[in-house]
Write an enzyme that holds these catalytic residues in place. Sequence first.
Site, short mmCIF file in Angstrom:
data_model
loop_
_atom_site.label_atom_id
_atom_site.label_comp_id
_atom_site.label_asym_id
_atom_site.label_seq_id
_atom_site.Cartn_x
_atom_site.Cartn_y
_atom_site.Cartn_z
CG ASP A 191 -1.77 1.20 1.38
OD1 ASP A 191 -2.69 1.38 0.55
OD2 ASP A 191 -1.52 1.99 2.31
CD GLU A 213 -2.25 2.26 -3.35
OE1 GLU A 213 -3.42 2.60 -3.61
OE2 GLU A 213 -1.80 2.21 -2.18
#
Length: 715
Positions: free
Chosen positions: A342, A378
């Site tokens: 993330d 990401e």
Amino acid sequence: MEIRPGKPYPLGARYDGAGTNISLFSEVAESVELCLFDEHGRETRHTLPEVTGHCWHGYVPNLIPGQHYGFRVHGPWEPGLGSICNPAKLLLDPYAKAIAGDVSWNPAVFAFDGESGKPEPTDSAPFVPKSVVTNPFFDWSDDSAPRVAWNDTVIYEVHVKGFSIVNPDIPTELRGTYSALAHPASIDYFRRLGITALELMPVHQFIHDGHLLDKGLRNYWGYNTIGFFAPHSEYAARETAAVQVAEFKQMVKTLHKAGIEVILDVVYNHTAEGNHKGPTLCFRGIDNGAYYRLSSDDPRYYVDYTGTGNSLNMRHPHVLQLIMDSLRYWILEMHVDGFRFDLASTLARELHDVDRLSAFFDIIQQDPVISQVKLIAEPWDVGEGGYQVGNFPPGWSEWNGKYRDCIRDFWRGEGHTLAEFAYRFTGSSDLYENTGRRPYASINFVTCHDGFTLTDLVSYNDKRNDANGESNRDGESHNRSWNCGVEGPTDDPDIIALRDRQKRNLLVTLMLSQGVPMVAAGDEIGRSALGNNNTYCQDNELSWIDWQSADDRLLDFARRLIAFRREHPVFRRRHWFQGQAVYGRGLEDICWLTPAGIEMEDDYWKEGHARSIAIFLNGSAVPTPDAYGRRVVDNSFYVIINAHHEPLEFTMPGKEWGRKWRIAIDTTAGFSNDQATIDPGEQVPTESRSIIVLQSEGDPERTTARSSIPKVRSA
């Protein structure tokens, strides 16, 4: 209680069958107390007897799995220098393998007295979770990782609780748990759908924010980590101490037996302690300046590249060690097959700018364990220069945000998207090829947990986030969505038909594009969040998969589509197409044609209104053997794409492209069972906003077509 000197490594609590070694890193500590709790919550404190290299350690004989514990760190209280040690606060072990209990949002969980700025003196132990000693032993016999090749991978992004909490095929006592994902009904569903990997939304132990609980909401998504080694306890079927570890392992073992990989969505960029007003639960009280990026202007405050209040300090060797130890633990002890990082750009920040060659990537590249699993970034954060799609090192795949944006724009009718569509459909060579990566560096997705569901993407122009309690200010406002003429639910059969066709268009585009497709769980059965594009706090029917309302026709289409991709390697190549713009002319693997069946000229790519195209994919030109060394031979395909708002007739090209064709897929209806063939030069009526996939019957007489992709680069 006897405490022996023990060892500084490994960090955390390690049970060896006779006792437990305890070790905690803190550079600022003057002494550290180990706090043990009995079944009634009564606490006993014991000073750790040794410190080696800033690691405070001791060995406790007869300390067994199930024991709840924590730490109290004695050290300087100097907020202006970034140090806020407060021994009144019970602290979690950063290396805890299991965590029990939740945060009760009492003033005691904060290190500061809110009025004076002095240390808050109340004991926080009754109000905070406890670390738990775990049993490291588990029978992994006959477990074998599937090791699915990247180009064969189909990812299913799933929430552990949301997938099964109202699934009638799962026993009530198992719903919403790790065990539910491993239940035979779930395994059967995954295998029939055809996915090869589950990407689990965060399962590291996280906490529910106080301001959400005050509004009757919860942190459903889980991007609020407080324990990087502990499986989230709420997802365990039983409440027995530390049972979540064994349950998670059994889930992985069962999924592996079914040939399904497990990828974790991990949040190493920040923690649940938030900004300077946040609680003191772990890292802040242990060594604030080591674990967090503090402001150089005023160390009382935090550098925030994540929008959550803090950023982990990737420049500190012990923070890097924490993350690497965590990753290795999940691979070696929990047997997971990969990670999606993330806000990965935050991990690459050395001083300020994102650095592709930062220490984080250097360490991962040379690590013999971590470097061998699937690594997905990401590739952005909220800091300056944080959008880094295409800039991660070799060995990494990326969530391709440009793919998502382009495909959405193309199918909603935005102009000047055809040329970029060509790049995205063929694996985004403009983003990944120059770094020596393959098409599977691109994780292609149209929807994910964050944003509209697939159904809502074709049903809403605007978000509907009022249920989040922020007056609809939260969530993305520019969704690149199109409601097909009516906002929200409708009974109009023409609108419903168009929406269904658009969903099939998006799924077909996703599955036939080069790269790795990712499907958001529930999209394949038409899940709607009623226009809410930010359901992070909605732990309820708005987020859960509603199996009773499943669109069975869409599910059948999705299953057949994934199987179609699996059967035809031309759609999942291991190497790049050899396109004109990069490699020159005369190559025969792919060609782009106009609706008239004529090869595309450069001027056509520049026409802003052009939304219709045909793509020839030469099945005999898959250039290399598959991952097992077998020669790849496939049919050729002619993919007709009409994103125009009116029907068009496409002319099939000459016989040199193929002698006979038949329709395999038509998104106006779905998969075709019609065995009728189409000849070269024949007209193919194509509905507005639709795709027709034609499959060759027999080999072409000769293939002399020239390859070409547009001479443009994506913005």
